[in-house]
Design a protein around this motif. Structure first.
Motif, PDB file in Angstrom:
ATOM      1  N   GLY A  27      10.009   7.416   8.036  1.00 40.30           N
ATOM      2  CA  GLY A  27      10.273   6.875   6.712  1.00 40.30           C
ATOM      3  C   GLY A  27      11.106   7.776   5.841  1.00 40.30           C
ATOM      4  O   GLY A  27      11.292   8.964   6.108  1.00 40.30           O
ATOM      5  N   GLN A  74       2.056  11.436  12.679  1.00 39.90           N
ATOM      6  CA  GLN A  74       2.519  11.282  11.305  1.00 39.90           C
ATOM      7  C   GLN A  74       2.426   9.840  10.834  1.00 39.90           C
ATOM      8  O   GLN A  74       1.984   9.561   9.720  1.00 39.90           O
ATOM      9  N   VAL A  75       2.819   8.904  11.688  1.00 36.55           N
ATOM     10  CA  VAL A  75       2.784   7.484  11.318  1.00 36.55           C
ATOM     11  C   VAL A  75       1.345   7.023  11.099  1.00 36.55           C
ATOM     12  O   VAL A  75       1.044   6.302  10.137  1.00 36.55           O
ATOM     13  N   LEU A  76       0.424   7.443  11.973  1.00 36.76           N
ATOM     14  CA  LEU A  76      -0.974   7.039  11.837  1.00 36.76           C
ATOM     15  C   LEU A  76      -1.600   7.620  10.574  1.00 36.76           C
ATOM     16  O   LEU A  76      -2.315   6.929   9.839  1.00 36.76           O
ATOM     17  N   ALA A  78       0.001   8.545   7.865  1.00 37.59           N
ATOM     18  CA  ALA A  78       0.603   7.867   6.724  1.00 37.59           C
ATOM     19  C   ALA A  78      -0.004   6.491   6.517  1.00 37.59           C
ATOM     20  O   ALA A  78      -0.228   6.055   5.382  1.00 37.59           O
ATOM     21  N   GLU A  79      -0.291   5.786   7.609  1.00 44.32           N
ATOM     22  CA  GLU A  79      -0.876   4.442   7.512  1.00 44.32           C
ATOM     23  C   GLU A  79      -2.296   4.511   6.956  1.00 44.32           C
ATOM     24  O   GLU A  79      -2.673   3.735   6.072  1.00 44.32           O
ATOM     25  N   PHE A  80      -3.094   5.451   7.463  1.00 46.46           N
ATOM     26  CA  PHE A  80      -4.472   5.584   6.970  1.00 46.46           C
ATOM     27  C   PHE A  80      -4.508   6.082   5.530  1.00 46.46           C
ATOM     28  O   PHE A  80      -5.391   5.714   4.755  1.00 46.46           O
ATOM     29  N   SER A  81      -3.543   6.930   5.169  1.00 47.14           N
ATOM     30  CA  SER A  81      -3.537   7.474   3.813  1.00 47.14           C
ATOM     31  C   SER A  81      -3.207   6.411   2.771  1.00 47.14           C
ATOM     32  O   SER A  81      -3.511   6.578   1.593  1.00 47.14           O
ATOM     33  N   LEU A  82      -2.572   5.303   3.202  1.00 49.16           N
ATOM     34  CA  LEU A  82      -2.312   4.206   2.270  1.00 49.16           C
ATOM     35  C   LEU A  82      -3.604   3.581   1.774  1.00 49.16           C
ATOM     36  O   LEU A  82      -3.660   3.022   0.675  1.00 49.16           O
ATOM     37  N   LYS A  83      -4.666   3.687   2.577  1.00 45.72           N
ATOM     38  CA  LYS A  83      -5.938   3.057   2.250  1.00 45.72           C
ATOM     39  C   LYS A  83      -6.990   4.049   1.782  1.00 45.72           C
ATOM     40  O   LYS A  83      -8.071   3.639   1.354  1.00 45.72           O
ATOM     41  N   ARG A  88      -5.276  11.258   1.429  1.00 46.86           N
ATOM     42  CA  ARG A  88      -4.026  11.701   0.799  1.00 46.86           C
ATOM     43  C   ARG A  88      -4.195  13.071   0.146  1.00 46.86           C
ATOM     44  O   ARG A  88      -3.330  13.941   0.251  1.00 46.86           O
ATOM     45  N   ASP A 206      -6.310   1.871  -5.230  1.00 49.81           N
ATOM     46  CA  ASP A 206      -6.627   1.270  -3.930  1.00 49.81           C
ATOM     47  C   ASP A 206      -7.937   0.493  -3.968  1.00 49.81           C
ATOM     48  O   ASP A 206      -8.732   0.530  -3.025  1.00 49.81           O
TER      49      ASP A 206
END
Length: 258
Positions: A27, A74-76, A78-83, A88, A206
């Protein structure tokens, strides 16, 4: 020798495209704002690429597999940190207040190993001569220093006051309907309880209510539910972000719009 040079060129081009693809997958955030976690991933990918280019006898998958693993991590994350805000904060840390109302926070500067020369250098880079002119300065998790000047906040407040006065002059004795959430009238906040009044205070993030911030401004969950209902939201879990600024204006963004 020609084969040796050709192999190096091939591996260099291959690693270039693989790293380029990795950065695109991770990203734009990786390019603009590198946190400690992001920087670690980027350095490791670069080091692995160097090992592959230097040793042409090593199989390519010895470098591609570890790099792909780092990208997946990194992708995983980042995805979990969105929730999860806790994740984060764990991975990126919290922003640090270095100046508030013209006063230096020396303990926080010491904690971040941020000396006065670094701070003055950053202020001069934003055309600020003295810390006394700063409403607040925040050291972001990316290492960037965000600075808000006192005179800018005061001038915006004066402009808002003048526009309100002009509006009241033109409106005469006309009355406004009560209970309208878009009337522009902010919620009254206890200014003595808000340490950094220039910062918007998050009340819901969130879908989770920030009870500490509610307590700080002297409000309850019942009051907060009333506020979000005025914005057309019935449940806390449907709110992506709800915040209130120093003027008492409530902002609500729904999860469904994301």
């Amino acid at each position: 020798m020609f084969q040796h040079i050709t192999a190096h060129i091939f591996l260099t081009v291959l690693m270039y495209f693989f790293i380029f693809l990795s950065m695109r997958i991770m990203g734009k955030r990786e390019i603009g704002k590198l946190s400690v976690f992001d920087l670690t991933i980027s350095i490791m990918i670069a080091e692995i690429a160097v090992f592959v280019i230097e040793d042409i006898e090593r199989p390519i998958y010895d470098g591609v597999v570890p790099m792909a693993t780092l990208v997946l991590i990194q992708v995983l994350v980042a995805e979990f940190s969105l929730k999860s805000r806790k994740l984060r904060l764990l991975m990126d840390g919290k922003p640090s207040i270095l100046i508030s109302d013209g006063k230096l926070h020396r303990s926080e500067m010491r904690k971040q190993r941020y000396n006065i020369d670094d701070l003055l250098l950053q202020l001069r880079g934003q055309n600020i001569d003295s810390p006394a002119d700063v409403e607040f300065a925040i050291l972001e998790t990316s290492g960037q220093l965000t600075v808000i000047e006192k005179n800018k906040r005061m001038s915006s407040s004066n402009q808002a006051g003048n526009s309100s006065a002009n509006a009241s002059d033109t409106s005469g004795d006309a009355s406004e309907p009560s209970g309208n959430s878009d009337s522009g009238q902010g919620v009254k906040l206890p200014a003595h309880k808000i340490r950094y009044e220039g910062l918007p205070i998050p009340l819901i993030m969130d879908g989770k209510v920030q009870d500490d911030n509610l307590e700080m401004i002297g409000k309850t969950r019942f009051w907060l539910r009333t506020q979000i209902r005025q914005k057309g939201v019935s449940d806390f879990r449907d709110v992506f972000l709800c915040s209130i600024d120093h003027k008492g204006k409530v902002y609500v963004d729904r999860l469904s719009s994301r």
